[in-house]
Write a protein that holds these residues in place. Structure first.
Motif, short mmCIF file in Angstrom:
data_model
loop_
_atom_site.label_atom_id
_atom_site.label_comp_id
_atom_site.label_asym_id
_atom_site.label_seq_id
_atom_site.Cartn_x
_atom_site.Cartn_y
_atom_site.Cartn_z
N ALA A 136 79.70 20.32 62.24
CA ALA A 136 80.38 21.76 61.85
C ALA A 136 79.50 22.36 61.22
CB ALA A 136 81.76 21.40 60.98
N ARG A 137 78.73 22.03 60.18
CA ARG A 137 77.73 22.83 59.46
C ARG A 137 76.71 23.35 60.24
NH1 ARG A 137 72.92 22.90 58.70
NH2 ARG A 137 72.79 20.77 59.66
N ALA A 138 76.22 22.50 61.15
CA ALA A 138 74.97 22.73 62.19
C ALA A 138 75.55 23.95 63.05
CB ALA A 138 74.38 21.72 62.68
N MET A 139 76.77 23.77 63.59
CA MET A 139 77.31 24.86 64.49
C MET A 139 77.19 26.13 63.78
SD MET A 139 80.72 24.97 66.71
CE MET A 139 81.80 24.97 65.16
N ILE A 140 77.78 26.09 62.50
CA ILE A 140 77.84 27.61 62.05
C ILE A 140 76.72 28.04 61.63
CG2 ILE A 140 78.61 28.69 59.74
CD1 ILE A 140 80.86 28.19 61.56
N THR A 141 75.72 27.23 61.15
CA THR A 141 74.23 27.63 60.88
C THR A 141 73.38 28.24 62.14
OG1 THR A 141 74.18 25.95 59.03
CG2 THR A 141 72.13 26.78 60.03
N ASP A 142 73.79 27.37 63.14
CA ASP A 142 72.89 27.78 64.40
C ASP A 142 73.55 29.11 64.94
OD1 ASP A 142 71.41 25.82 64.39
OD2 ASP A 142 72.45 24.46 66.01
N ILE A 143 74.95 29.38 65.07
CA ILE A 143 75.45 30.42 65.64
C ILE A 143 74.92 31.96 64.73
CG2 ILE A 143 77.71 31.89 65.90
CD1 ILE A 143 78.79 29.19 66.54
N VAL A 144 75.13 31.70 63.55
CA VAL A 144 74.66 32.77 62.52
C VAL A 144 73.16 32.97 62.76
CG1 VAL A 144 74.22 33.36 60.15
CG2 VAL A 144 76.33 32.33 60.83
N LYS A 145 72.27 31.80 62.66
CA LYS A 145 70.80 32.25 62.86
C LYS A 145 70.50 32.72 64.08
CE LYS A 145 68.93 28.73 59.88
NZ LYS A 145 67.80 27.80 59.78
N SER A 146 71.18 32.73 65.13
CA SER A 146 71.05 33.33 66.54
C SER A 146 71.29 34.82 66.47
CB SER A 146 72.08 32.55 67.59
OG SER A 146 71.82 31.09 68.06
N LEU A 147 72.35 35.06 65.75
CA LEU A 147 72.89 36.54 65.67
C LEU A 147 71.72 37.22 64.65
CD1 LEU A 147 76.72 36.23 65.96
CD2 LEU A 147 75.18 37.16 67.45
N PRO A 167 81.86 22.17 55.12
CA PRO A 167 80.79 22.73 55.89
C PRO A 167 80.30 24.05 55.95
CG PRO A 167 82.83 22.16 57.33
CD PRO A 167 83.01 21.94 56.05
N LEU A 168 81.44 24.95 55.46
CA LEU A 168 80.81 26.36 55.66
C LEU A 168 80.28 26.53 54.14
CD1 LEU A 168 84.37 28.16 56.22
CD2 LEU A 168 82.30 28.09 57.53
N ALA A 169 80.49 25.79 52.91
CA ALA A 169 79.57 25.78 51.65
C ALA A 169 78.30 25.55 51.99
CB ALA A 169 80.37 25.11 50.66
N LYS A 170 78.00 24.47 52.84
CA LYS A 170 76.63 23.87 53.11
C LYS A 170 75.95 24.83 53.97
CE LYS A 170 77.94 18.74 52.77
NZ LYS A 170 76.68 18.45 51.83
N ALA A 171 76.55 25.30 55.11
CA ALA A 171 76.16 26.31 55.91
C ALA A 171 75.59 27.52 55.09
CB ALA A 171 76.79 26.74 56.83
N ALA A 172 76.24 27.85 54.10
CA ALA A 172 76.17 29.02 53.31
C ALA A 172 74.54 28.69 52.40
CB ALA A 172 77.17 29.56 52.31
N ALA A 173 74.85 27.63 52.00
CA ALA A 173 73.45 27.27 51.24
C ALA A 173 72.22 27.36 52.06
CB ALA A 173 73.59 26.05 50.55
N ASP A 174 72.37 26.76 53.16
CA ASP A 174 71.36 26.55 54.25
C ASP A 174 70.90 27.91 54.39
OD1 ASP A 174 71.39 23.83 54.05
OD2 ASP A 174 72.49 23.62 56.03
N LEU A 175 71.67 28.84 55.06
CA LEU A 175 71.14 30.17 55.39
C LEU A 175 70.82 31.16 54.30
CD1 LEU A 175 74.40 30.78 57.66
CD2 LEU A 175 72.15 30.50 58.28
N ALA A 176 71.27 30.79 53.22
CA ALA A 176 70.55 31.41 51.71
C ALA A 176 69.14 31.40 51.81
CB ALA A 176 71.28 31.25 50.83
N LYS A 177 68.62 30.17 52.10
CA LYS A 177 67.15 29.76 52.07
C LYS A 177 66.54 30.80 53.18
CE LYS A 177 68.03 24.91 51.37
NZ LYS A 177 67.77 23.74 51.80
N ASP A 178 67.15 31.40 54.10
CA ASP A 178 66.58 32.34 55.10
C ASP A 178 66.78 33.72 54.75
OD1 ASP A 178 65.07 30.26 56.82
OD2 ASP A 178 66.96 29.99 57.56
N GLY A 179 67.48 33.99 53.50
CA GLY A 179 67.71 35.43 53.09
C GLY A 179 68.88 36.14 53.75
#
Length: 292
Positions: A136-147, A167-179
């Motif tokens: 679930a985390r990876a799905m959110i991360t991948d969709i957001v990074k694609s867009l 999973p949303l909290a984990k995705a937010a932390a991952d995505l923050a690393k990419d600004g």
């Protein structure tokens, strides 16, 4: 005389077109059918747009660094007691999506609804599905990074679940690393309107959720099958087994949906919509961090 006849014909034609348009509008209103969302009009007026209805070159025009991308998230196959449908959260997400579009927020792009996520607490009830937390985390991360690849750096998940917060909290932390800034609806936050109208406890297919569905999609609610099911809360998932691990719930609900009313649902839903629109507006003004 010939010119006068042409003018009369054109005038009559214009009146006929106007009457036809008015009749279609009145018919749609009477039948309860909502008019289709006009993506082209939204593009022209720079209001919220549905990403799925654009062509790629139109999407290129709106997927800018200043845009906020809203991604609805709602389970389309998860139990909600005997009185609510498996697609309950999906119906809620779709409704909230329409309200975001109707809000007319500038530079808001609404992406397609995600209908699967992390729902481990309901797997004892047929039809319920769940991804692992990591998937679930990876799905959110991948969709957001694609867009985000096309420009946007601000994303808002129109979240309709509770277990999805992990999973949303984990995705937010991952995505923050990419600004990239990711925020989401948190239904665990106290709402004064809900606190005022609530008569009983619970958190799943209960008084409040059922009331919301009576307001949002009354045709999906079977109130004759609603029953109070509010056994002591234990660590773990809901279970139909009275001796099983977790909170015993023979119906799959946890709370008292018999107390639900459309009026309560209207009050809570409108409060939630206001909060969501405010959070999206706050996100538009949020600073985007640098990549780590």
């Amino acid at each position: 005389m010939h010119r006068r006849r042409i003018v009369l014909i054109l005038t009559a034609f214009a009146i006929a077109l106007s009457f036809a348009s008015y009749s279609r509008a009145q018919s749609a209103q009477a039948s309860g059918v909502q008019p289709a969302f006009d993506a082209q009009a939204a593009l022209r007026t720079q209001k919220a747009v549905l990403l799925e209805e654009l062509t790629w070159d139109e999407a290129e025009r709106v997927l800018t660094p200043d845009a906020v991308v809203v991604i609805p998230l709602g389970a389309e196959s998860k139990e909600h007691g005997r009185h609510l449908q498996l697609n309950n959260d999906f119906l809620m997400a779709e409704y909230l999506k329409r309200r975001v579009l109707a809000g007319g927020s500038r530079e808001v792009i609404v992406a397609p609804t995600i209908n699967y996520s992390y729902y481990p607490a309901f797997l004892d009830y047929p039809g319920s599905t769940s991804l692992s937390l990591e998937t679930a985390r990876a799905m959110i991360t991948d969709i957001v990074k694609s867009l985000a690849h096309y420009g946007p750096r601000r994303f808002y998940i129109l979240n309709t679940g509770i277990s999805t917060l992990a999973p949303l909290a984990k995705a937010a932390a991952d995505l923050a690393k990419d600004g990239i800034v990711l925020r989401y609806t948190d239904l665990t936050k106290e709402d004064p309107v809900e606190k005022r109208v609530r008569q009983s406890g619970g958190s799943h297919a209960d008084e409040i959720e059922t009331s919301m569905m009576l307001y949002i999609a009354p045709e999906s609610v079977q109130m004759k099958k609603a029953a109070r099911d509010f056994n002591p809360d234990h660590r773990g998932p809901l279970t139909r087994d009275p001796k099983g691990f977790g909170t015993y719930s023979p119906t799959g609900a946890w709370g008292d949906p018999t107390l639900a009313t459309r009026e309560k649902g209207q009050a809570v839903t409108e409060s939630l919509v206001t909060t969501i629109l405010e959070e999206i507006d706050d996100l538009r003004r949020a600073s985007v961090g640098p990549k780590e």
